[in-house]
Design an enzyme around this catalytic site. Structure first.
Site, PDB file in Angstrom:
ATOM      1  N   GLY A   1      12.352  35.529  15.425  1.00 60.63           N
ATOM      2  CA  GLY A   1      11.941  35.434  13.756  1.00 60.63           C
ATOM      3  C   GLY A   1      12.756  34.271  13.706  1.00 60.63           C
ATOM      4  NE  ARG A   2      13.842  33.232   7.290  1.00 58.96           N
ATOM      5  CZ  ARG A   2      13.679  34.146   6.967  1.00 58.96           C
ATOM      6  NH1 ARG A   2      14.165  35.154   7.188  1.00 58.96           N
ATOM      7  NH2 ARG A   2      12.834  34.580   5.974  1.00 58.96           N
ATOM      8  CB  ILE A   3      18.474  34.733  13.763  1.00 60.09           C
ATOM      9  CG1 ILE A   3      19.225  34.798  12.508  1.00 60.09           C
ATOM     10  CG2 ILE A   3      20.074  34.812  14.767  1.00 60.09           C
ATOM     11  CD1 ILE A   3      19.484  36.270  11.728  1.00 60.09           C
TER      12      ILE A   3
ATOM     13  NE  ARG B   1       7.822  43.891  14.202  1.00 55.27           N
ATOM     14  CZ  ARG B   1       8.075  43.733  13.572  1.00 55.27           C
ATOM     15  NH1 ARG B   1       7.320  44.469  12.116  1.00 55.27           N
ATOM     16  NH2 ARG B   1       8.570  42.991  12.737  1.00 55.27           N
TER      17      ARG B   1
ATOM     18  CB  THR C   1      24.776  38.163  17.291  1.00 58.94           C
ATOM     19  OG1 THR C   1      23.093  37.465  17.330  1.00 58.94           O
ATOM     20  CG2 THR C   1      25.467  37.213  18.477  1.00 58.94           C
ATOM     21  CB  SER C   2      20.668  41.630  16.588  1.00 59.57           C
ATOM     22  OG  SER C   2      20.291  42.932  15.437  1.00 59.57           O
ATOM     23  NE  ARG C   3      23.132  44.927  10.803  1.00 57.62           N
ATOM     24  CZ  ARG C   3      23.521  44.341  10.020  1.00 57.62           C
ATOM     25  NH1 ARG C   3      23.904  43.020  10.708  1.00 57.62           N
ATOM     26  NH2 ARG C   3      22.784  43.734   8.592  1.00 57.62           N
TER      27      ARG C   3
ATOM     28  CD  GLU D   1      29.506  46.107  13.204  1.00 58.22           C
ATOM     29  OE1 GLU D   1      29.846  45.612  12.510  1.00 58.22           O
ATOM     30  OE2 GLU D   1      28.993  45.811  14.080  1.00 58.22           O
TER      31      GLU D   1
ATOM     32  CG  HIS E   1      29.256  41.870  11.597  1.00 61.07           C
ATOM     33  ND1 HIS E   1      28.392  43.675  12.009  1.00 61.07           N
ATOM     34  CD2 HIS E   1      28.614  41.604  11.240  1.00 61.07           C
ATOM     35  CE1 HIS E   1      27.516  43.557  11.121  1.00 61.07           C
ATOM     36  NE2 HIS E   1      27.051  41.738  10.414  1.00 61.07           N
TER      37      HIS E   1
ATOM     38  N   GLY F   1      29.211  36.914  12.406  1.00 61.57           N
ATOM     39  CA  GLY F   1      28.009  35.727  12.995  1.00 61.57           C
ATOM     40  C   GLY F   1      27.911  35.230  12.077  1.00 61.57           C
TER      41      GLY F   1
END
Ligand code: 8YV
Length: 328
Positions: free
Chosen positions: A159-161, A181, A241-243, A272, A290, A292
């Site tokens: 995606g964007r990131i 996807r 760096t997502s989840r 977290e 966290h 980022g």
């Protein structure tokens, strides 16, 4: 007669400039002490608020939403990820949910790139050595890491990131591979010289570095399961760096301890702020709290988006960053 201002409850401390503007525009309740709100505090908040402004640290589950007063029509979350909000419950109750996409793309991509560099080049180990006063001087075989130039980077979630990470990584001489996807446009693939893998399993087995950049949704929970992590090469690195929930953190920790993986750079964790204590003991990991998207500029931009979403909504329009479950 002037319309009554909506009661907006903000769950955490936001940048001053954002809080001040919110005070001007709305009947705003701030959390200047920044103490995270408990489940009970959140219930009290939804019982009275017209708009709730939560962050990633607030779990807005169906239990909380079931207590919401009928005037709570908008949850304007401060952040891009919305996995802390039960979107289905919100939809059932006719509550609109918005987020703040786009404005933290470059900052998060920078931090991802920092980890892609830091782990193979042993940056944190070097800092620890210096701080401990243990450096005995240069030696040809001391602190050897691995070169990243010429290696293969597999991005999960283009995606964007993910695309912003790819642009940076390309400039550092990495060849770009991705699993998503949907395949991205030909134009973007050409720009990034990116190779698409429909099969995540096949991609994982061939990469030098993996970067997790997809959102956490029911479909991506433990996407990197124990089985999939085993597909990675022993000399591979993984960056997230997502989840945290996208990776089975216990399985990852076991593999890092057993040296079945070369190293990991993690900015996010499954539970977290708790972090698997065994991860903390390892030399081949770089752990960040966290951060980022943690830039002053980014946080102000996020706050501006929250304000625009609320203002547009209360003026009777569709807010620009409405979260549509199906599109996540
Ligand atoms: C934010 C994030 O700081 O926006 C996101 O999805 O992960 C973070 O970078 C946090 O979510 C704020 O709520």
């Amino acid at each position: 007669m002037t319309k009554k201002k909506p009661l907006v409850i903000v769950t955490r401390k936001l940048p001053d400039v954002i809080e001040t503007r919110m005070m001007e525009l709305f009947d705003t309740r701030l959390n200047v002490d920044d103490k995270p709100m408990s489940h009970a505090d959140l219930i009290e908040a939804v019982k009275v608020a017209d708009v709730l402004v939560p962050t990633v640290t607030d779990r807005i589950d169906s239990g909380i939403l079931s207590q919401a007063n009928p005037d709570l029509r908008l949850i304007a979350s401060f952040g891009t990820g919305v996995d802390h909000v039960d979107l289905a419950s919100a939809r059932q109750r006719g509550i609109t949910v918005t987020n703040t996409p786009g404005v933290l793309t470059e900052d998060t991509a920078d931090m991802t790139m920092a980890l892609i560099l830091a782990v193979p080049r042993r940056l944190a180990e070097g800092v620890r050595l210096m701080r401990g006063g243990d450096w005995e001087g240069w030696s040809p075989t001391h602190m050897l890491g691995h070169r990243i130039w010429g290696k293969r980077l597999g991005i999960i979630g283009m995606g964007r990131i993910g695309s912003a990470v790819a642009r940076r990584a390309k400039a550092f001489g990495l060849s770009i591979h991705y699993h998503n996807r949907h395949r991205v446009s030909e134009e973007l693939e050409r720009e990034l010289e990116a190779t698409y893998w429909e099969s995540l399993d096949q991609m994982l087995a061939r990469m030098d570095i993996i970067s997790v950049n997809c959102p956490h949704t029911p479909a991506t929970y433990h996407l990197l399961s124990a089985r999939r992590l085993k597909l990675l090469r022993r000399d591979a690195y993984i960056v997230n760096t997502s989840r945290g929930e996208v990776i089975d953190e216990n399985a990852l920790t076991r593999m890092l301890r057993a040296e079945e993986l070369s190293g990991a750079g993690l900015d996010v964790f499954e539970h977290e702020p708790a972090v698997n204590p065994k991860l903390m003991e390892l030399d081949n990991v770089v752990l960040l709290p966290h951060m980022g998207s943690a830039t002053i500029e980014g946080r102000v931009d996020m706050g501006e988006k929250v304000i625009i979403n609320i203002k547009t909504f209360i003026d009777g329009h569709t807010p620009p960053d409405r979260v549509l479950e199906g599109l996540l």
